[in-house]
Design a protein around this motif. Structure first.
Motif, mmCIF file in Angstrom:
data_model
loop_
_atom_site.group_PDB
_atom_site.id
_atom_site.type_symbol
_atom_site.label_atom_id
_atom_site.label_comp_id
_atom_site.label_asym_id
_atom_site.label_seq_id
_atom_site.Cartn_x
_atom_site.Cartn_y
_atom_site.Cartn_z
ATOM 1 N N SER A 117 0.934 -1.286 0.034
ATOM 2 C CA SER A 117 0.051 -0.147 0.234
ATOM 3 C C SER A 117 0.961 1.253 0.079
ATOM 4 O O SER A 117 0.516 2.260 -0.604
ATOM 5 N N LYS A 118 2.001 1.347 0.617
ATOM 6 C CA LYS A 118 2.998 2.522 0.727
ATOM 7 C C LYS A 118 3.412 2.698 -0.576
ATOM 8 O O LYS A 118 3.607 3.575 -1.153
ATOM 9 N N GLN A 119 3.752 1.789 -1.333
ATOM 10 C CA GLN A 119 4.389 1.719 -2.776
ATOM 11 C C GLN A 119 3.413 2.380 -3.653
ATOM 12 O O GLN A 119 3.621 3.048 -4.489
ATOM 13 N N ASP A 120 2.010 1.866 -3.423
ATOM 14 C CA ASP A 120 1.000 2.381 -4.362
ATOM 15 C C ASP A 120 0.759 3.661 -4.093
ATOM 16 O O ASP A 120 0.494 4.642 -5.123
ATOM 17 N N LEU A 121 1.158 4.018 -2.850
ATOM 18 C CA LEU A 121 0.882 5.609 -2.428
ATOM 19 C C LEU A 121 2.017 6.525 -2.968
ATOM 20 O O LEU A 121 1.906 7.724 -2.707
ATOM 21 N N GLY A 122 3.010 5.912 -3.498
ATOM 22 C CA GLY A 122 4.059 6.682 -3.579
ATOM 23 C C GLY A 122 5.010 7.132 -2.526
ATOM 24 O O GLY A 122 5.812 7.974 -2.795
ATOM 25 N N LEU A 123 4.573 6.438 -1.581
ATOM 26 C CA LEU A 123 5.474 6.730 -0.310
ATOM 27 C C LEU A 123 6.940 6.154 -0.056
ATOM 28 O O LEU A 123 7.616 6.432 0.576
ATOM 29 N N GLN A 124 6.977 4.999 -0.972
ATOM 30 C CA GLN A 124 8.251 4.322 -0.847
ATOM 31 C C GLN A 124 8.769 4.533 -2.313
ATOM 32 O O GLN A 124 8.607 4.604 -3.210
ATOM 33 N N PRO A 125 10.441 4.476 -2.411
ATOM 34 C CA PRO A 125 11.087 4.779 -3.352
ATOM 35 C C PRO A 125 11.007 3.505 -4.613
ATOM 36 O O PRO A 125 10.758 2.504 -4.054
ATOM 37 N N ARG A 126 10.793 3.807 -5.899
ATOM 38 C CA ARG A 126 10.446 2.978 -6.848
ATOM 39 C C ARG A 126 11.792 2.121 -6.848
ATOM 40 O O ARG A 126 12.958 2.657 -6.642
ATOM 41 N N SER A 127 11.633 0.748 -7.417
ATOM 42 C CA SER A 127 12.764 0.099 -7.809
ATOM 43 C C SER A 127 13.332 0.560 -8.921
ATOM 44 O O SER A 127 13.013 1.245 -9.786
ATOM 45 N N VAL B 226 0.363 14.503 -1.016
ATOM 46 C CA VAL B 226 0.074 13.156 -0.518
ATOM 47 C C VAL B 226 -0.492 12.355 -1.368
ATOM 48 O O VAL B 226 -0.851 11.102 -1.209
ATOM 49 N N ALA B 227 -0.854 12.823 -2.625
ATOM 50 C CA ALA B 227 -1.465 12.199 -3.916
ATOM 51 C C ALA B 227 -0.508 11.324 -4.490
ATOM 52 O O ALA B 227 0.638 11.344 -4.191
ATOM 53 N N PRO B 228 -0.914 10.099 -4.798
ATOM 54 C CA PRO B 228 -0.024 8.905 -5.623
ATOM 55 C C PRO B 228 0.465 9.544 -6.960
ATOM 56 O O PRO B 228 0.301 9.290 -8.187
ATOM 57 N N LEU B 229 1.148 10.692 -7.042
ATOM 58 C CA LEU B 229 1.866 11.175 -8.319
ATOM 59 C C LEU B 229 3.086 10.493 -8.480
ATOM 60 O O LEU B 229 3.755 9.961 -7.732
ATOM 61 N N THR B 230 3.224 10.352 -9.794
ATOM 62 C CA THR B 230 4.425 9.583 -10.162
ATOM 63 C C THR B 230 5.629 10.440 -9.844
ATOM 64 O O THR B 230 6.787 10.005 -9.577
ATOM 65 N N ARG C 89 6.387 14.592 -8.147
ATOM 66 C CA ARG C 89 5.801 15.843 -7.630
ATOM 67 C C ARG C 89 6.226 17.055 -8.309
ATOM 68 O O ARG C 89 5.864 18.182 -8.105
ATOM 69 N N PHE C 90 7.423 16.638 -9.363
ATOM 70 C CA PHE C 90 7.913 17.905 -10.090
ATOM 71 C C PHE C 90 6.822 18.251 -10.969
ATOM 72 O O PHE C 90 6.965 19.222 -11.730
ATOM 73 N N SER C 91 5.789 17.268 -11.236
ATOM 74 C CA SER C 91 4.626 17.821 -12.031
ATOM 75 C C SER C 91 4.119 19.203 -11.889
ATOM 76 O O SER C 91 3.489 19.781 -12.560
ATOM 77 N N ILE C 92 4.014 19.288 -10.310
ATOM 78 C CA ILE C 92 3.250 20.375 -9.997
ATOM 79 C C ILE C 92 4.255 21.800 -10.430
ATOM 80 O O ILE C 92 3.569 22.794 -10.801
ATOM 81 N N VAL C 93 5.458 21.704 -10.284
ATOM 82 C CA VAL C 93 6.479 22.739 -10.731
ATOM 83 C C VAL C 93 6.284 22.850 -12.220
ATOM 84 O O VAL C 93 6.208 24.112 -12.983
ATOM 85 N N ALA C 94 6.160 21.761 -12.953
ATOM 86 C CA ALA C 94 6.286 21.750 -14.323
ATOM 87 C C ALA C 94 4.939 22.468 -14.849
ATOM 88 O O ALA C 94 4.871 23.142 -15.982
ATOM 89 N N ALA C 95 3.839 22.149 -14.448
ATOM 90 C CA ALA C 95 2.616 22.817 -14.868
ATOM 91 C C ALA C 95 2.733 24.084 -14.658
ATOM 92 O O ALA C 95 1.993 24.827 -15.608
ATOM 93 N N SER C 96 3.015 24.647 -13.534
ATOM 94 C CA SER C 96 3.157 26.113 -13.193
ATOM 95 C C SER C 96 3.942 26.551 -14.216
ATOM 96 O O SER C 96 3.631 28.038 -14.806
ATOM 97 N N ALA C 97 5.079 26.164 -14.734
ATOM 98 C CA ALA C 97 6.009 26.704 -15.637
ATOM 99 C C ALA C 97 5.347 26.794 -17.183
ATOM 100 O O ALA C 97 5.330 27.721 -17.810
#
Length: 297
Positions: A8-18, A125-129, A131-139
């Motif tokens: 569940s932690k991996q699904d939420l993006g709280l654990q680093p991906r392999s 806290v959303a399961p984003l791939t 979080r830099f997408s937040i910055v990219a969208a603003s740019a």
């Protein structure tokens, strides 16, 4: 039980991906990042659609600058700003650059308001791939608005007698605006994460906005300035965006070796001015990386 919690932690993006990812997985991650960025960008444009006065003000204000300043100095002696060059033609490049700069400097405000209203915490806290997408969208949002404002100023300048560069020249203007807006937007977004609230961010915007305008070649050439101000204007990134655009308007034939500005220490060519803008972007993007990783992590 432990396996279920780890999954569940991996699904939420709280654990680093392999780190061992197949090419298909990398493609899928990139596609998800693009999808997230486009969705967050769409949200910003929906806000703009609901408050179109923001865009209208961003277009009307520079047009007023162009018209009023051009009229104010229309009786200036011929040749004061260059051979057969009116002040309206002279100031057009400055209005383009300063409008793009002002919009980019405000880029951090939506992020700051999201912080204060709690929406940014929901994104974090959303399961984003990524979080830099937040910055990219603003740019992407700010760069798009800058292009719209630039197009309006270029068209208005043409009707006011400043002329119109050819297709290649318009493309170079778009490139210069992009380079300037990218660096300033990155700085503004970093301030939005570093400062405690929107009052402090607005204060920084007000303190830096007009001084950088007057300490550039937007309103007057370097030769009109005292020596100390010439040095400051020669260090101002805005000058290296203004002068190439001004050169495009006044010289139909140009190349990257064409001299566009004479500073106190060197003659700046068209190509060197573009390289300085690229170097400015690189320094800013590298400098803000630790802050963004810490705040988004």
């Amino acid at each position: 039980m432990s396996t279920t919690i780890t999954t569940s932690k991996q699904d939420l993006g709280l654990q680093p991906r392999s780190t061992s990812q197949t090419p298909e997985m990398k493609t899928s991650i990139f596609g998800e990042f693009v999808q997230e960025t486009l969705a967050l960008t769409k949200r910003l444009f929906i806000q703009l659609q609901r408050r179109p006065s923001t865009l209208m003000a961003g277009i009307i204000q520079p047009l007023l600058w162009l018209i009023l300043f051009g009229a104010l100095f229309q009786n200036a002696p011929q040749g004061l700003f260059g051979n057969n060059l009116s002040y309206g033609q002279f100031i057009g490049a400055g209005v383009i650059v300063f409008t793009a700069f002002g919009g980019a400097l405000n880029a951090g405000l939506p992020i700051m308001f999201d912080r204060e209203f709690g929406f940014l915490n929901r994104l974090l806290v959303a399961p984003l791939t990524s979080r830099f997408s937040i910055v990219a969208a603003s740019a992407i949002y700010i760069i798009t608005l800058s292009f719209l404002q630039t197009a309006a100023i270029v068209v208005a300048s043409a009707f006011l007698g400043a002329g119109l560069p050819n297709i290649v020249g318009l493309g170079i203007i778009a490139l210069i605006v992009f380079l300037l807006v990218l660096g300033v937007t990155a700085l503004s977004l970093a301030l939005a994460f570093a400062l405690p609230g929107h009052i402090e961010l607005i204060a920084v915007i007000f303190v830096t906005n007009l001084p950088l305008l007057f300490a550039s070649t937007a309103l007057a050439p370097l030769s009109f300035m005292p020596q100390w101000l010439q040095v400051i204007a020669s260090l101002n990134p805005l000058s290296y965006a203004i002068e190439p655009i001004r050169y495009l308007y006044t010289h139909p034939s140009w190349n990257f070796a064409s001299p566009v500005m004479q500073t106190s220490w060197a003659t700046i060519s068209f190509g060197i001015a573009l390289l300085i803008l690229v170097a400015f972007d690189a320094v800013v993007l590298v400098a803000i990386q630790p802050l963004l990783r810490r705040r988004l992590g």
